[in-house]
Design an enzyme around this catalytic site. Structure first.
Site, PDB file in Angstrom:
ATOM      1  N   PRO A 129      -2.171  -5.887  11.132  1.00  0.00           N
ATOM      2  CA  PRO A 129      -1.845  -5.893   9.702  1.00  0.00           C
ATOM      3  C   PRO A 129      -3.006  -5.737   8.725  1.00  0.00           C
ATOM      4  O   PRO A 129      -3.362  -6.655   7.979  1.00  0.00           O
ATOM      5  CB  PRO A 129      -1.151  -7.239   9.528  1.00  0.00           C
ATOM      6  CG  PRO A 129      -1.782  -8.111  10.559  1.00  0.00           C
ATOM      7  CD  PRO A 129      -2.024  -7.209  11.739  1.00  0.00           C
ATOM      8  N   CYS A 130      -3.562  -4.543   8.666  1.00  0.00           N
ATOM      9  CA  CYS A 130      -4.648  -4.267   7.724  1.00  0.00           C
ATOM     10  C   CYS A 130      -4.167  -4.330   6.278  1.00  0.00           C
ATOM     11  O   CYS A 130      -4.978  -4.501   5.369  1.00  0.00           O
ATOM     12  CB  CYS A 130      -5.289  -2.918   8.033  1.00  0.00           C
ATOM     13  SG  CYS A 130      -4.134  -1.539   8.093  1.00  0.00           S
ATOM     14  N   HIS A 131      -2.857  -4.237   6.061  1.00  0.00           N
ATOM     15  CA  HIS A 131      -2.319  -4.315   4.698  1.00  0.00           C
ATOM     16  C   HIS A 131      -2.490  -5.711   4.098  1.00  0.00           C
ATOM     17  O   HIS A 131      -2.393  -5.879   2.890  1.00  0.00           O
ATOM     18  CB  HIS A 131      -0.843  -3.902   4.674  1.00  0.00           C
ATOM     19  CG  HIS A 131       0.051  -4.769   5.502  1.00  0.00           C
ATOM     20  ND1 HIS A 131       0.174  -4.594   6.871  1.00  0.00           N
ATOM     21  CD2 HIS A 131       0.839  -5.813   5.172  1.00  0.00           C
ATOM     22  CE1 HIS A 131       1.024  -5.501   7.331  1.00  0.00           C
ATOM     23  NE2 HIS A 131       1.436  -6.258   6.328  1.00  0.00           N
TER      24      HIS A 131
END
Length: 161
Positions: A129-131
């Site tokens: 989850p880079c978001h």
């Protein structure tokens, strides 16, 4: 001998996603709308049945029934990128951290820009989850599919932004 590489498309509320991997693991997820999309490569084979677990888990995520993923992942990257991507997986659903916090979490507090670059090269967005990484000032910064998509993902998770 390496396993053959397959790809398939999954429709989602944020646009069509291309899943890439083999019989055992997921290697990448691409946003059809992203400027950095590679698209299918000549030595990849389309599949309707392969990557089914990844497709199912992503659909559950978008339906609000999944907060973490249980998939065999095989992202390709440097040791530093791998460390950064592993740390991303520790960010809880619905929460955000800054690039500086992420750099501290891997023991490299001065490597904020390098962490940002590794984050931007994450081949498995959503699942890794880079978001959930935002600027220190709380602003949404860079995302392969654009900050509007990043905002939609954080909103889906109930993150306060």
């Amino acid at each position: 001998m390496t396993n053959p590489t397959y790809y398939r498309y999954v429709d989602s509320p944020i646009g069509r996603l291309m899943l890439v991997g083999d019989d055992e693991s997921l290697e990448r997820i691409e946003f059809e709308s992203a400027k950095t999309t590679m698209g299918p490569q000549p030595d990849w084979s389309p599949t309707d049945r392969g990557l089914a677990d990844a497709a199912r888990q992503l659909k559950e995520y978008f339906a609000g029934r999944r907060q973490s993923f249980d998939l065999e992942l095989r992202p390709t990257g440097t040791e530093f990128q791998q460390r950064t991507w592993n740390a991303l997986r520790d960010i809880p659903y619905g929460e955000t951290v800054s690039y500086a916090e992420l750099a501290r979490s891997i023991g490299k507090p001065k490597a904020v820009r390098a962490v940002g670059a590794a984050n931007g090269r994450n081949p498995l967005p959503i699942v890794v989850p880079c978001h959930r990484v935002i600027g220190s000032n709380g602003h949404l910064t860079g995302f392969a599919a654009g900050t509007d998509i990043k905002k939609q993902l954080l909103k889906l998770e109930g993150a306060v932004i």
